[in-house]
Design an enzyme around this catalytic site. Structure first.
Site, short mmCIF file in Angstrom:
data_model
loop_
_atom_site.label_atom_id
_atom_site.label_comp_id
_atom_site.label_asym_id
_atom_site.label_seq_id
_atom_site.Cartn_x
_atom_site.Cartn_y
_atom_site.Cartn_z
N ALA A 14 34.51 20.34 1.47
CA ALA A 14 35.62 19.61 2.09
C ALA A 14 36.83 20.52 2.28
CB ALA A 14 35.99 18.40 1.24
N GLU A 34 40.84 28.32 -5.32
CA GLU A 34 39.44 28.19 -5.73
C GLU A 34 39.23 28.91 -7.06
OE1 GLU A 34 35.66 27.93 -6.65
OE2 GLU A 34 36.57 26.68 -5.09
N ALA A 35 38.67 28.19 -8.03
CA ALA A 35 38.46 28.77 -9.35
C ALA A 35 37.41 29.86 -9.35
CB ALA A 35 38.08 27.68 -10.34
N HIS A 467 23.71 14.93 -5.91
CA HIS A 467 24.55 14.26 -4.94
C HIS A 467 25.58 13.35 -5.62
CE1 HIS A 467 20.82 14.57 -2.08
NE2 HIS A 467 21.48 15.72 -2.17
#
Length: 532
Positions: A14, A34-35, A467
């Site tokens: 996303a 972002e890690a 999911h």
């Protein structure tokens, strides 16, 4: 202190969509945190490389569920992608829109504006699928192709499905999902096509986009009811950044609720137990967790070659040569070759079970270790599980994974759907078209006949198919965590855009629906920015 219009937490599916769309005009500044790191592994572009990455801590957070009675006290792996591209770096690339009825169901649950008619243009916008009809996109950033490899065993399975009365379909993302055929995958020229390739790389050099990797967000900052920034850690230290317009959480269904709780946003009783100061009471954060649960049925086969032999020994070298010269062969394969979307009962309006066929069988499915002898597998998953669990922080330490309690098979409906799906798979394999290939059923084995035996097999052997959704559900009711434009209820300046906002499960793999959610969210955000 640095300031941006938007701060996006996460660099996954996303987030990459949002980074592309929100920076298109050049007027809005965006920071993505972002890690994980940059997607550098050679295995990312090779579709079959997912087997190498699925247990690699560099690219997978390697979460696990808490032991639960429903699955006989087993810990079940919950892989989540780590690094720019998120789970699109390590998934099986299977591309499924879901059924139109899924999104009409969202609307009925209170997610108004998310009906099938509302979301259809976004699926079309984001894809390039050239064989499709006018329902499919032709110029989107994501390249989608039908699996190109063909094998005698797969052809025989399709014939067996037809003999069982199942329809065959060439496009389950078209006018109807029901039927059997070859999977569609996110690939281009035989290589994985992640969201990094589709959305992020083409815009990485925009001056109004800043991307930082190795940056773990540890707290969402709130001042007088307004979310105005985040705190994050890097190897160099701890930093705070301000968001002039919004903070957008896109850390995924596992880590978004965890980060909220670590920031004092969640169930007051839970936060008190963890010793976290309450910032905003939101009791439903981390609830409504839903995931697809699947069993894998295996058969020993004969009179043909399977991946079990083709992917071992000297044949691997041949396959590698074929791939690097022609971008063909078994290294182009992901987690599914042939699909089946079936109704377990004739009166059902739409399919309720999904099959994943591969001409391979696993000595250890969790780590994708192949058998030594020829085999095939049919994965069986109920499409729309009704069992709900939770994901909550266990400690104040952001580096420690949360407690994941999926509560699989809690409802009678989910149990019966799985049982019936397995029975139908056995019946299809028993058709004449496969008689020359099937030696015997390895698991669950012919001794499993009663519903109780089928269920016990499912409890003992089933796994998630990765999911997770729903832990920050959207809706118009008081229990929803975000509203239908994905704005957090109770705080200004905070929006959530990832699988956690989905109010109910979609009928199939979730990467495509997550991209759709992000595309639609980008429109909401830009519309709101224009009004401000």
């Amino acid at each position: 202190m640095e300031q941006f219009d938007y701060v996006i937490v996460g660099g996954g599916t996303a987030a990459c969509v949002l980074a592309n769309r929100l920076t298109a005009s050049g007027r809005l500044s965006v920071l993505m945190l972002e890690a994980g790191g940059e997607p550098k592994s050679m295995w990312i572009k090779i579709p079959a490389g997912f087997t190498k990455l699925l247990n690699d801590p560099v690219y997978n957070w390697r979460f696990e569920t808490e032991p639960e009675d429903n699955t006989l006290g087993r810990k079940i792996a919950i892989p989540r992608g780590k690094g720019l591209g998120g789970s699109s770096l390590i998934n099986g690339m299977i591309y499924v829109h879901g059924q139109p009825e899924d999104y009409d169901h969202w609307a009925r649950l209170g997610a108004t504006g998310w009906s099938a008619q509302d979301v259809a243009p976004y699926f079309k916008k984001m894809e390039t699928y050239l064989p499709g009809d006018e329902m499919r996109g032709k110029n989107g950033p994501m390249h989608i192709h039908q699996v190109s490899e063909r094998y005698p065993l797969a052809h025989a399975l399709l014939q067996a499905a037809a003999q069982d009365g199942q329809p065959l379909t060439n496009d389950y993302n078209g006018r109807t999902q029901e039927g059997f055929g070859y999977y569609q995958v996110a690939q281009k020229d035989g290589q994985r096509w992640s969201v990094v390739e589709g959305y992020l790389k083409p815009v990485r050099q925009r001056k109004n986009l800043t991307v930082r990797t190795g940056a773990m967000v540890t707290k969402v900052n709130v001042t007088e009811g307004v979310c105005d920034g985040v705190t994050y850690r890097t190897a160099s230290g701890t930093f705070t950044v301000r968001a002039h317009r919004e903070v957008i959480l896109s850390a995924g269904a596992v880590q978004t609720p965890q980060l909220l709780e670590l920031s004092g946003i969640g169930d007051p009783a839970l936060l008190q137990r963890l010793g976290i100061e309450l910032v905003c009471a939101a009791p439903r954060v981390g609830e409504n967790y839903i995931d697809h649960f699947a069993t894998r049925m295996n058969w020993r086969v004969k009179n043909t070659q399977t991946l079990n032999e083709l992917a071992q020994g000297w044949r691997v070298g041949v396959a590698a040569l074929q791939y690097f010269i022609r971008r063909k062969g078994l290294l182009t394969l992901g987690t599914g070759l042939v699909h089946g979307f079936v109704k377990t009962q004739p009166h059902m309006p739409t399919p309720d079970v999904q099959y994943f066929f591969m001409h391979a069988s696993y000595a250890n499915a969790a780590i994708r270790k192949l058998d030594n002898a020829p085999g095939m597998t049919i994965g069986v998953a109920g499409l729309r599980p009704t069992s709900q669990g939770s994901i909550h922080s266990k400690t104040k330490d952001p580096t420690q994974g949360p407690a994941i309690r999926p509560n699989f098979l809690a409802t009678a409906e989910d149990r019966q759907t799985l049982i019936d799906g397995m029975k139908i798979a056995r019946k299809i394999v028993g058709q004449p078209a496969l008689s020359n290939y099937i030696d015997f059923e390895m698991s669950p084995g012919p001794g499993v006949q009663t519903d109780e035996q089928w269920l016990e097999f499912g409890r003992a052997n089933g796994q998630t198919i990765y999911h997770p959704i729903g832990t920050c559900r959207m809706g118009s009711d008081a229990q929803a965590v975000v509203d239908v434009r994905l704005r957090f209820k109770g705080l200004r300046g905070l929006r959530i855009v990832d699988a956690s906002v989905m109010p109910a499960m979609v009928s199939g793999n979730t990467q495509s629906p997550v991209m759709m959610v992000a595309e639609r969210a980008a429109d909401f955000i830009l519309e709101d920015a224009a009004k401000a």
